[in-house]
Design an enzyme around this catalytic site. Sequence first.
Site, PDB file in Angstrom:
ATOM      1  N   GLU A 100      -4.793 -63.766  10.834  1.00 27.81           N
ATOM      2  CA  GLU A 100      -5.819 -62.769  11.180  1.00 27.81           C
ATOM      3  C   GLU A 100      -7.207 -63.254  10.757  1.00 27.81           C
ATOM      4  O   GLU A 100      -8.192 -63.051  11.459  1.00 27.81           O
ATOM      5  CB  GLU A 100      -5.476 -61.424  10.538  1.00 27.81           C
ATOM      6  CG  GLU A 100      -4.218 -60.817  11.150  1.00 27.81           C
ATOM      7  CD  GLU A 100      -4.033 -59.332  10.855  1.00 27.81           C
ATOM      8  OE1 GLU A 100      -4.334 -58.922   9.733  1.00 27.81           O
ATOM      9  OE2 GLU A 100      -3.584 -58.599  11.761  1.00 27.81           O
ATOM     10  N   ASN A 109      -7.736 -45.095 -10.146  1.00 26.11           N
ATOM     11  CA  ASN A 109      -8.025 -46.292  -9.341  1.00 26.11           C
ATOM     12  C   ASN A 109      -9.258 -46.977  -9.915  1.00 26.11           C
ATOM     13  O   ASN A 109     -10.182 -46.308 -10.391  1.00 26.11           O
ATOM     14  CB  ASN A 109      -8.280 -45.900  -7.876  1.00 26.11           C
ATOM     15  CG  ASN A 109      -8.221 -47.101  -6.947  1.00 26.11           C
ATOM     16  OD1 ASN A 109      -7.200 -47.764  -6.854  1.00 26.11           O
ATOM     17  ND2 ASN A 109      -9.316 -47.396  -6.288  1.00 26.11           N
TER      18      ASN A 109
HETATM   19  P1  FAD Z   1      -2.981 -51.820  -2.112  1.00 29.69           P
HETATM   20  O1  FAD Z   1      -3.308 -51.280  -0.774  1.00 29.69           O
HETATM   21  O2  FAD Z   1      -3.352 -53.220  -2.424  1.00 29.69           O
HETATM   22  O3  FAD Z   1      -3.608 -50.846  -3.186  1.00 29.69           O
HETATM   23  C1  FAD Z   1      -3.546 -51.091  -4.571  1.00 29.69           C
HETATM   24  C2  FAD Z   1      -4.634 -50.280  -5.258  1.00 29.69           C
HETATM   25  O4  FAD Z   1      -4.483 -50.388  -6.667  1.00 29.69           O
HETATM   26  C3  FAD Z   1      -6.042 -50.774  -4.923  1.00 29.69           C
HETATM   27  O5  FAD Z   1      -6.877 -49.683  -4.622  1.00 29.69           O
HETATM   28  C4  FAD Z   1      -6.489 -51.460  -6.212  1.00 29.69           C
HETATM   29  O6  FAD Z   1      -7.882 -51.404  -6.414  1.00 29.69           O
HETATM   30  C5  FAD Z   1      -5.755 -50.626  -7.257  1.00 29.69           C
HETATM   31  N1  FAD Z   1      -5.542 -51.332  -8.505  1.00 29.69           N
HETATM   32  C6  FAD Z   1      -4.977 -52.551  -8.675  1.00 29.69           C
HETATM   33  N2  FAD Z   1      -4.948 -52.877  -9.980  1.00 29.69           N
HETATM   34  C7  FAD Z   1      -5.502 -51.834 -10.647  1.00 29.69           C
HETATM   35  C8  FAD Z   1      -5.720 -51.548 -12.019  1.00 29.69           C
HETATM   36  N3  FAD Z   1      -5.385 -52.411 -12.985  1.00 29.69           N
HETATM   37  N4  FAD Z   1      -6.289 -50.370 -12.349  1.00 29.69           N
HETATM   38  C9  FAD Z   1      -6.650 -49.482 -11.397  1.00 29.69           C
HETATM   39  N5  FAD Z   1      -6.452 -49.689 -10.079  1.00 29.69           N
HETATM   40  C10 FAD Z   1      -5.878 -50.848  -9.713  1.00 29.69           C
HETATM   41  N6  FAD Z   1       0.108 -54.858   6.352  1.00 29.69           N
HETATM   42  C11 FAD Z   1       0.468 -54.270   7.511  1.00 29.69           C
HETATM   43  O7  FAD Z   1       1.395 -53.444   7.522  1.00 29.69           O
HETATM   44  N7  FAD Z   1      -0.162 -54.573   8.693  1.00 29.69           N
HETATM   45  C12 FAD Z   1      -1.205 -55.434   8.756  1.00 29.69           C
HETATM   46  O8  FAD Z   1      -1.760 -55.671   9.823  1.00 29.69           O
HETATM   47  C13 FAD Z   1      -1.627 -56.058   7.545  1.00 29.69           C
HETATM   48  N8  FAD Z   1      -2.685 -56.877   7.563  1.00 29.69           N
HETATM   49  C14 FAD Z   1      -3.156 -57.380   6.393  1.00 29.69           C
HETATM   50  C15 FAD Z   1      -4.307 -58.159   6.425  1.00 29.69           C
HETATM   51  C16 FAD Z   1      -4.842 -58.654   5.260  1.00 29.69           C
HETATM   52  C17 FAD Z   1      -6.113 -59.471   5.314  1.00 29.69           C
HETATM   53  C18 FAD Z   1      -4.179 -58.399   4.011  1.00 29.69           C
HETATM   54  C19 FAD Z   1      -4.742 -58.940   2.714  1.00 29.69           C
HETATM   55  C20 FAD Z   1      -3.023 -57.627   3.967  1.00 29.69           C
HETATM   56  C21 FAD Z   1      -2.491 -57.113   5.147  1.00 29.69           C
HETATM   57  N9  FAD Z   1      -1.342 -56.320   5.154  1.00 29.69           N
HETATM   58  C22 FAD Z   1      -0.926 -55.741   6.326  1.00 29.69           C
HETATM   59  C23 FAD Z   1      -0.591 -56.037   3.908  1.00 29.69           C
HETATM   60  C24 FAD Z   1      -0.996 -54.678   3.315  1.00 29.69           C
HETATM   61  O9  FAD Z   1      -2.385 -54.583   3.250  1.00 29.69           O
HETATM   62  C25 FAD Z   1      -0.386 -54.432   1.935  1.00 29.69           C
HETATM   63  O10 FAD Z   1       1.001 -54.594   2.026  1.00 29.69           O
HETATM   64  C26 FAD Z   1      -0.740 -53.020   1.445  1.00 29.69           C
HETATM   65  O11 FAD Z   1      -2.126 -52.950   1.174  1.00 29.69           O
HETATM   66  C27 FAD Z   1       0.056 -52.629   0.210  1.00 29.69           C
HETATM   67  O12 FAD Z   1      -0.304 -51.349  -0.179  1.00 29.69           O
HETATM   68  P2  FAD Z   1      -0.258 -50.913  -1.706  1.00 29.69           P
HETATM   69  O13 FAD Z   1      -0.533 -49.445  -1.731  1.00 29.69           O
HETATM   70  O14 FAD Z   1       0.984 -51.400  -2.354  1.00 29.69           O
HETATM   71  O15 FAD Z   1      -1.421 -51.728  -2.420  1.00 29.69           O
END
Ligand code: FAD
Length: 399
Positions: free
Chosen positions: A170, A37
Amino acid sequence: MATPKIVVLGAGYAGLMTVVGLQKKLNYNEAEVTLVNQNDYHYITTLLHEPAAGTQPADHARIAIRDIIDENKVKFIQDRVTAIKLDQKEVHLAENEPLSYDYLVIGLGSAPETFGIQGLLENAMFIRNINSVRMINQHIEYMFSKYHNEGQRQDLITIVVGGAGFTGIEFVGELIDRMPELCRKYDIPREKVRLINIEAAPTVLPGFDPELVDYAVKYFERNGVEFRLSTPIEECTEDGVILKGGEEIKAATVVWTGGVRGNKLVEESGLETMRGRVKVDEFLRAPGHPEVFVLGDSSLVFNKENERPYPPTAQIATQQGQNCAKNLVAAIRGGQMEPFVFDLKGTVASLGRKEAIGIVGKSKMFGRKAAIMKRIIELRWLYLLGGIPMVLRKGRHLI
Ligand code: FAD
């Protein structure tokens, strides 16, 4: 046989649930698990609208990765992934040697979708991560501080939020909560501040229950939010936004929340994508690559009932991570994998500290009750990451 190598990219909802599942289920030395990460912390994306508006400190929305993983079972590398080489089964990193894998889990999240709107990437701000929300909060405050010093220019205290989906709504809700304190601090009459939410679709929260949408819109309008619906933004400039038809809104703060696409590294790996997201098989694997699992915002899972993709949410990413951990263990032990089936438990959108709307099971919720439900959902995430100790350590401000 050599110990299988599992590499998990991204410590978001999907990646962490995979790792937490693996560290619970795997025996020592059954697999070599590595988590990569770019930060040494996980950010709780679903809370980022709070520090963005300045209603909570950014630290409330992040957790040190070392407080989540068991370092006897999982090796953590803080680095940025620069490329995924599927043919060589390698991941390239900015600072470290390439990592080879037998199984790869891609949970790298998303990037802003700009729909080709000119100037958006250059001039708007995005609720993406801890650094971006700290900047939004500081920027808004700085603009308010300039108001009396720079001829009481209206654009300094005009905030445009592009997109009235969940993130946009939000964030606007938090801004409503923040305004009284900010206006007091900089001697600005609250009624002078313009909060404008612009949306291309004819309604806010497109696709959500109309009664709940109506509740949200009335609450926002009572609190001085201006909506511009059915109004695509055509361009974002240094001075604000230009709407379809040519109208210009001058605003020193433009925050774009209008959509996301998959992380570009996934597209660049050569996998077939739609808006940067991979249409995965029933076990969440990439087509033609049974050793590569794609989860969360980088994946595309279709709802069989209506043949439409599920929207990217933390809820689905969490469940995908749990499923992936089970299936990796099954794959290593020569067992049967379980197909992924999304269990939509409900959806709650916060409208600020004390207001929310949502559907949980079959019940609609408004106001205070929904706001409490939102907090319970956030506490559940902490519980999944680290049980009661994590809830007590990181969740106090949610109670
Ligand atoms: P993420 O949680 O985005 O994690 C990706 C990770 O990869 C991060 O730690 C990042 O740093 C890392 N990363 C990225 N690129 C690289 C790289 N090149 N090298 C190393 N590390 C990297 N969803 C809900 O279900 N309910 C809600 O109420 C809701 N509210 C939200 C409110 C806001 C303001 C936002 C922005 C989103 C919300 N969402 C909500 C959507 C939800 O947050 C996302 O769908 C979710 O975070 C996706 O999870 P993920 O594991 O795919 O990615």
